[in-house]
Design a protein around this motif. Structure first.
Motif, PDB file in Angstrom:
ATOM      1  N   GLU A   1      32.410  14.617  24.191  1.00 28.67           N
ATOM      2  CA  GLU A   1      31.784  13.986  25.348  1.00 28.67           C
ATOM      3  C   GLU A   1      32.184  12.525  25.440  1.00 28.67           C
ATOM      4  OE1 GLU A   1      30.070  15.584  27.730  1.00 28.67           O
ATOM      5  OE2 GLU A   1      30.586  17.381  26.603  1.00 28.67           O
ATOM      6  N   GLY A   2      32.573  12.085  26.620  1.00 27.26           N
ATOM      7  CA  GLY A   2      32.873  10.682  26.857  1.00 27.26           C
ATOM      8  C   GLY A   2      34.198  10.237  26.279  1.00 27.26           C
ATOM      9  N   ILE A   3      34.570   9.062  26.693  1.00 25.89           N
ATOM     10  CA  ILE A   3      35.791   8.434  26.223  1.00 25.89           C
ATOM     11  C   ILE A   3      35.395   7.123  25.562  1.00 25.89           C
ATOM     12  CG2 ILE A   3      37.987   7.404  26.924  1.00 25.89           C
ATOM     13  CD1 ILE A   3      37.921   9.291  29.348  1.00 25.89           C
ATOM     14  N   ALA A   4      35.909   6.878  24.384  1.00 27.57           N
ATOM     15  CA  ALA A   4      35.596   5.644  23.672  1.00 27.57           C
ATOM     16  C   ALA A   4      36.410   4.488  24.247  1.00 27.57           C
ATOM     17  CB  ALA A   4      35.901   5.806  22.186  1.00 27.57           C
ATOM     18  N   VAL A   5      35.816   3.301  24.236  1.00 30.95           N
ATOM     19  CA  VAL A   5      36.522   2.092  24.625  1.00 30.95           C
ATOM     20  C   VAL A   5      36.686   1.237  23.382  1.00 30.95           C
ATOM     21  CG1 VAL A   5      36.522   0.007  26.054  1.00 30.95           C
ATOM     22  CG2 VAL A   5      35.595   2.152  26.961  1.00 30.95           C
ATOM     23  N   SER A   6      37.900   0.851  23.111  1.00 32.14           N
ATOM     24  CA  SER A   6      38.220   0.071  21.927  1.00 32.14           C
ATOM     25  C   SER A   6      38.850  -1.257  22.341  1.00 32.14           C
ATOM     26  CB  SER A   6      39.216   0.852  21.056  1.00 32.14           C
ATOM     27  OG  SER A   6      39.598   0.128  19.929  1.00 32.14           O
ATOM     28  N   CYS A   7      38.517  -2.308  21.626  1.00 32.04           N
ATOM     29  CA  CYS A   7      39.190  -3.591  21.807  1.00 32.04           C
ATOM     30  C   CYS A   7      40.196  -3.730  20.678  1.00 32.04           C
ATOM     31  CB  CYS A   7      38.186  -4.744  21.801  1.00 32.04           C
ATOM     32  SG  CYS A   7      37.182  -4.791  23.284  1.00 32.04           S
TER      33      CYS A   7
ATOM     34  N   GLY B   1      27.149  -3.468  26.791  1.00 33.91           N
ATOM     35  CA  GLY B   1      26.746  -4.798  27.233  1.00 33.91           C
ATOM     36  C   GLY B   1      27.578  -5.938  26.696  1.00 33.91           C
ATOM     37  N   GLU B   2      28.623  -5.643  25.937  1.00 33.99           N
ATOM     38  CA  GLU B   2      29.445  -6.663  25.282  1.00 33.99           C
ATOM     39  C   GLU B   2      30.698  -6.942  26.103  1.00 33.99           C
ATOM     40  OE1 GLU B   2      30.373  -7.240  20.590  1.00 33.99           O
ATOM     41  OE2 GLU B   2      30.959  -5.310  21.437  1.00 33.99           O
ATOM     42  N   SER B   3      31.085  -8.208  26.197  1.00 36.91           N
ATOM     43  CA  SER B   3      32.356  -8.547  26.845  1.00 36.91           C
ATOM     44  C   SER B   3      33.501  -8.212  25.893  1.00 36.91           C
ATOM     45  CB  SER B   3      32.401 -10.034  27.199  1.00 36.91           C
ATOM     46  OG  SER B   3      32.502 -10.823  26.029  1.00 36.91           O
ATOM     47  N   PHE B   4      34.709  -8.085  26.452  1.00 30.85           N
ATOM     48  CA  PHE B   4      35.878  -7.837  25.605  1.00 30.85           C
ATOM     49  C   PHE B   4      36.044  -8.956  24.584  1.00 30.85           C
ATOM     50  CE2 PHE B   4      37.693  -5.834  29.673  1.00 30.85           C
ATOM     51  CZ  PHE B   4      37.122  -4.608  29.390  1.00 30.85           C
ATOM     52  N   GLU B   5      35.893 -10.199  25.058  1.00 25.38           N
ATOM     53  CA  GLU B   5      36.089 -11.352  24.176  1.00 25.38           C
ATOM     54  C   GLU B   5      35.053 -11.382  23.051  1.00 25.38           C
ATOM     55  OE1 GLU B   5      37.945 -12.075  28.113  1.00 25.38           O
ATOM     56  OE2 GLU B   5      35.943 -11.404  27.501  1.00 25.38           O
ATOM     57  N   ALA B   6      33.812 -11.036  23.359  1.00 24.25           N
ATOM     58  CA  ALA B   6      32.763 -11.010  22.326  1.00 24.25           C
ATOM     59  C   ALA B   6      33.034  -9.908  21.309  1.00 24.25           C
ATOM     60  CB  ALA B   6      31.381 -10.831  22.959  1.00 24.25           C
ATOM     61  N   ALA B   7      33.482  -8.752  21.779  1.00 27.41           N
ATOM     62  CA  ALA B   7      33.806  -7.654  20.866  1.00 27.41           C
ATOM     63  C   ALA B   7      34.948  -8.043  19.931  1.00 27.41           C
ATOM     64  CB  ALA B   7      34.179  -6.403  21.661  1.00 27.41           C
ATOM     65  N   VAL B   8      35.973  -8.659  20.493  1.00 26.16           N
ATOM     66  CA  VAL B   8      37.116  -9.084  19.684  1.00 26.16           C
ATOM     67  C   VAL B   8      36.690 -10.134  18.665  1.00 26.16           C
ATOM     68  CG1 VAL B   8      39.304 -10.343  19.775  1.00 26.16           C
ATOM     69  CG2 VAL B   8      38.896  -8.441  21.335  1.00 26.16           C
ATOM     70  N   ALA B   9      35.908 -11.117  19.085  1.00 26.67           N
ATOM     71  CA  ALA B   9      35.449 -12.160  18.155  1.00 26.67           C
ATOM     72  C   ALA B   9      34.659 -11.543  16.998  1.00 26.67           C
ATOM     73  CB  ALA B   9      34.601 -13.188  18.894  1.00 26.67           C
TER      74      ALA B   9
ATOM     75  N   GLU C   1      34.817  -8.386  15.875  1.00 24.15           N
ATOM     76  CA  GLU C   1      35.682  -7.544  15.050  1.00 24.15           C
ATOM     77  C   GLU C   1      36.664  -8.356  14.210  1.00 24.15           C
ATOM     78  OE1 GLU C   1      35.648  -4.358  14.365  1.00 24.15           O
ATOM     79  OE2 GLU C   1      34.094  -3.737  15.767  1.00 24.15           O
ATOM     80  N   VAL C   2      37.217  -9.440  14.763  1.00 29.84           N
ATOM     81  CA  VAL C   2      38.134 -10.287  13.992  1.00 29.84           C
ATOM     82  C   VAL C   2      37.398 -10.877  12.791  1.00 29.84           C
ATOM     83  CG1 VAL C   2      39.474 -12.439  14.033  1.00 29.84           C
ATOM     84  CG2 VAL C   2      39.719 -10.790  15.888  1.00 29.84           C
TER      85      VAL C   2
ATOM     86  N   THR D   1      37.648 -11.992   8.477  1.00 27.55           N
ATOM     87  CA  THR D   1      36.768 -13.103   8.070  1.00 27.55           C
ATOM     88  C   THR D   1      36.990 -14.397   8.840  1.00 27.55           C
ATOM     89  OG1 THR D   1      38.075 -14.056   6.229  1.00 27.55           O
ATOM     90  CG2 THR D   1      36.654 -12.161   5.707  1.00 27.55           C
ATOM     91  N   ALA D   2      37.846 -14.400   9.830  1.00 24.22           N
ATOM     92  CA  ALA D   2      38.221 -15.631  10.534  1.00 24.22           C
ATOM     93  C   ALA D   2      37.630 -15.655  11.942  1.00 24.22           C
ATOM     94  CB  ALA D   2      39.737 -15.743  10.625  1.00 24.22           C
ATOM     95  N   PRO D   3      37.356 -16.851  12.450  1.00 25.44           N
ATOM     96  CA  PRO D   3      36.937 -16.929  13.849  1.00 25.44           C
ATOM     97  C   PRO D   3      38.130 -16.747  14.787  1.00 25.44           C
ATOM     98  CG  PRO D   3      37.040 -19.130  12.899  1.00 25.44           C
ATOM     99  CD  PRO D   3      37.319 -18.161  11.780  1.00 25.44           C
ATOM    100  N   ALA D   4      37.868 -16.181  15.949  1.00 30.71           N
ATOM    101  CA  ALA D   4      38.885 -16.066  16.991  1.00 30.71           C
ATOM    102  C   ALA D   4      38.953 -17.416  17.694  1.00 30.71           C
ATOM    103  CB  ALA D   4      38.511 -14.962  17.970  1.00 30.71           C
TER     104      ALA D   4
END
Length: 141
Positions: A5-11, A48-56, A58-59, A64-67
């Motif tokens: 069911e559904g399609i996952a969205v990945s950053c 509810g998460e923006s792409f940029e927030a998800a990437v920050a 996950e990075v 262990t580093a900030p984006a």
């Protein structure tokens, strides 16, 4: 086989140092798929998460580093298996990080990190890495 069911969205994020080098991680024996292969980072987009927030997020978790700077590069429709048993939409981003702040943040998923020139990438590579890197133009950063 029943369709999930559904399609996952990945950053998906390709980290770079701002001087042309790419950060890649070798997938550990405990990785979800393709252990022993080099790959960029990725993580699920949360509701509810923006792409940029998800990437920050996950990075920081994976490396262990900030984006320091994030640029959305494009979108890939990823279908794997025959018949298809894995389907996700990958939002691909370039992320500048400080090499001095990078370390393995998830040792169960990764067992090595390395900085590479785009024309000197390690082998073996994850099956999706080359298609992802085709969206990256380091001259832009």
């Amino acid at each position: 086989m029943a369709r999930p069911e559904g399609i996952a969205v990945s950053c998906v994020f390709v980290c770079h140092d701002g001087t042309g080098r790419l950060l890649l991680a070798r997938r550990a024996a405990g990785a979800r798929d393709e252990p022993g292969r080099w790959d960029c980072g990725a993580g699920a987009l949360e509701f509810g998460e923006s792409f940029e927030a998800a990437v920050a997020r996950e990075v920081r978790e994976e490396y262990t580093a900030p984006a320091l700077a994030t640029t959305v590069l494009g979108v890939r429709n990823v279908l794997r298996g025959e018949p298809v048993d894995s389907h996700w939409v990958a939002v691909v981003c370039a992320v500048r990080v400080d090499p001095a702040q990078v370390a393995i943040g998830e040792p169960a998923k990764f067992d090595a990190l390395g900085w590479f020139a785009p024309d000197q990438l390690p082998e073996p590579r994850h099956s999706q890495l080359d298609a992802t890197l085709a969206l990256v133009d380091l001259r832009r950063f």
